[in-house]
Design a protein around this motif. Structure first.
Motif, short mmCIF file in Angstrom:
data_model
loop_
_atom_site.label_atom_id
_atom_site.label_comp_id
_atom_site.label_asym_id
_atom_site.label_seq_id
_atom_site.Cartn_x
_atom_site.Cartn_y
_atom_site.Cartn_z
N PRO B 32 0.81 -1.23 0.00
CA PRO B 32 0.00 0.00 0.00
C PRO B 32 0.84 1.27 0.00
O PRO B 32 0.34 2.35 -0.34
CB PRO B 32 -0.83 -0.12 1.29
N GLN B 33 2.14 1.16 0.35
CA GLN B 33 3.00 2.34 0.36
C GLN B 33 3.38 2.80 -1.04
O GLN B 33 3.95 3.89 -1.21
CB GLN B 33 4.29 2.04 1.15
N GLY B 35 1.44 3.55 -3.49
CA GLY B 35 0.43 4.37 -4.15
C GLY B 35 -0.82 3.60 -4.51
O GLY B 35 -0.90 2.38 -4.32
N THR B 36 -1.78 4.34 -5.02
CA THR B 36 -3.03 3.72 -5.42
C THR B 36 -3.42 4.24 -6.81
O THR B 36 -2.62 4.94 -7.45
CB THR B 36 -4.14 3.97 -4.38
N CYS B 48 -0.40 9.12 -5.23
CA CYS B 48 0.51 8.74 -4.14
C CYS B 48 -0.26 8.10 -2.99
O CYS B 48 0.29 7.32 -2.23
CB CYS B 48 1.29 9.96 -3.64
N GLY B 49 -1.54 8.43 -2.86
CA GLY B 49 -2.35 7.86 -1.78
C GLY B 49 -3.80 8.27 -1.91
O GLY B 49 -4.21 8.92 -2.88
#
Lengths: 400, 66
Positions: B32-33, B35-36, B48-49
């Motif tokens: 999950p670090q 990005g999405t 980035c999130g």
């Protein structure tokens, strides 16, 4: 009108309680605290196998699909006793009732026995980042390609995705149709190529919420679909009828012990805590303000129970069941929030101490509940959406 | 590399999609670090999130116009 239980039903409840005392071991409870398999480890699965042996799972479901063909109220009794420990016995969620109502014979024979045994677990794939309360705005696409559909898009808050075998997925199959009429439902295996799960850790993850916390899910997920191929035979219901199939399943899932107990379990807990604790000769049970508040909560909880019983009665008789479930989904979560506020007032600063605090009451159960209770009015159909459904279906008002 | 349309940060699409483990029943899990993303108008956009993605969804036209 008698809302009590028959002697036979009371006997069933005692049998279930005795079974739980014998078979819900510390090993099972320990597994429930883990998030990785949704608490469904080897001991849990063994417990469910024993419950199935007693013919207590899917009591009201048809015999030809592994159920017992029995009454909904007996199923409720069993579910209620297990739900008090945070254990869902068989087929929880909206997928099973939707399959029973709209599935093909092949789908029913494949999925229902597996849901009963716990070998098949659905993740709910409805919500998207931009489509939650406004679910009809979903953008996940499914395009027909021969005997398959190709799915692209993403789902949000797929809380069971990391231990589910399938995702019960809503996708748009006709982008040119009116929003509610271009949607279909698919039963997609989680191991289909192109599915990716991204974990999201909630406020209940660190420190971990104790067993029994209302909405105590430590982990949820977002799930991505990139050119995921699923056979057309895994479509549930007719193409572009998914909105209505999904809504019907959600409605039926709002009936039953799990949903009821989510909102009223803390009532029972705080009453017990108040009665069992004494502070230097002073019991909170002697405090008129505390007694007044708890009596008020009890009255509200009785409304929850009566609404639940009425809805189950409607389902049992095959009645038209639409806005009644919506009314429950408004009253019960708002009662749960009221309970949380009341507990916070009674316990004062102790209501803020989480499970990591040595001084936490009931291992932080009440404090974790403060963090989780408010989402119950949002997820699985927000109270605002539910009120709109009541206005349209119950009061005959036009769509806004 | 992709560019977060909200904050401008560079996102490695391959890393965002790379399998780091598998779920109990065989789906790929990602870090999950890294990005999405979102499937928007037929293509994937990377962020980035969640915060940047939420800002984007509130007003896609703000970030997609030239």
């Amino acid at each position: 009108m008698d809302f009590g239980y028959t002697p036979e039903q009371e006997t069933l409840r005692r049998e279930v309680q005795e079974f739980i005392a014998e078979h819900v071991t510390d090993d099972v409870l320990g597994e429930l605290e883990t998030a990785e398999e949704g608490g469904r480890g080897v001991h849990y699965r063994e417990l469910i196998r024993k419950v199935a042996e007693r013919q207590w799972i899917g009591i009201s479901w048809p015999k030809e699909y592994g159920g017992q063909g029995g009454s909904r109220i007996e199923q409720y009794i069993v579910e209620e006793e297990f739900a008090r420990l945070g254990i869902a016995v068989g087929g929880a969620g909206s997928g099973a009732p939707a399959i029973l109502a709209a599935g093909t014979e092949e789908q029913k024979r494949h999925f229902i026995p597996g849901l009963i045994s716990g070998e098949i677990i659905f993740a709910l794939g409805f919500t998207e980042p931009q489509a939650g309360a406004d679910l009809a705005g979903l953008q996940c696409r499914a395009v027909r390609d021969g005997d398959e559909y190709v799915i692209n898009g993403q789902k949000m808050y797929t809380s069971a995705a990391h231990y589910a075998t399938h995702i019960y997925l809503m996708a748009r199959t006709d982008p040119d149709a009116p929003r509610h009429r271009g949607i279909s439902i698919f039963l997609v295996p989680m191991d289909a190529p192109g599915i990716t799960v991204r974990p999201l850790w909630t406020i209940q993850s660190d420190p971990p919420a104790p067993i029994g916390t209302t909405y105590g899910m430590a982990r949820t997920n977002e799930t991505f679909f990139e050119d995921v191929r699923v056979p057309a035979s895994m479509m549930l219901g007719e193409e572009n009828s998914g909105w209505y199939v999904g809504a019907m399943g959600l409605n039926l899932d709002r009936v039953g012990a799990s949903r009821y107990l989510i909102s009223v379990r803390r009532d029972e807990d705080i009453v017990n805590w108040v009665k069992e604790n004494d502070f230097g000769g002073h019991s909170p049970a002697d405090d008129p303000a505390v007694r007044d508040k708890l009596a008020e909560l009890w009255t509200e909880a009785q409304v929850c129970r009566l609404m639940t019983m009425r809805s189950m009665s409607l389902v049992e008789r095959g009645g038209n069941f639409t806005y009644e479930g919506s009314a429950e989904k408004v009253w019960a979560p708002e009662h749960g929030v009221h309970t949380t506020e009341t507990i916070t007032q009674i316990l004062g600063p102790y209501a803020q101490l989480l499970s990591s605090s040595e001084e936490a009451i009931e291992n932080g159960l009440f404090a974790h509940n403060v963090m989780g209770a408010f989402q119950s009015g949002i997820n699985h159909g927000s109270v605002q959406v539910m009120r709109d459904q009541m206005a349209r279906r119950g009061l005959g008002m036009p769509r806004g | 590399m992709a560019k977060d349309p909200v904050c401008g940060k560079e996102i490695d699409e391959a890393q965002a999609r790379a399998q780091t483990s598998q779920t109990v029943h065989g789906a790929s899990e990602v870090d999950p670090q890294q990005g999405t993303r979102i499937f928007h108008d037929g293509s994937w956009i990377y962020f980035c999130g969640l915060e940047c993605r939420t800002r984007f969804l509130a007003s896609p036209a703000t970030y997609t116009s030239d």
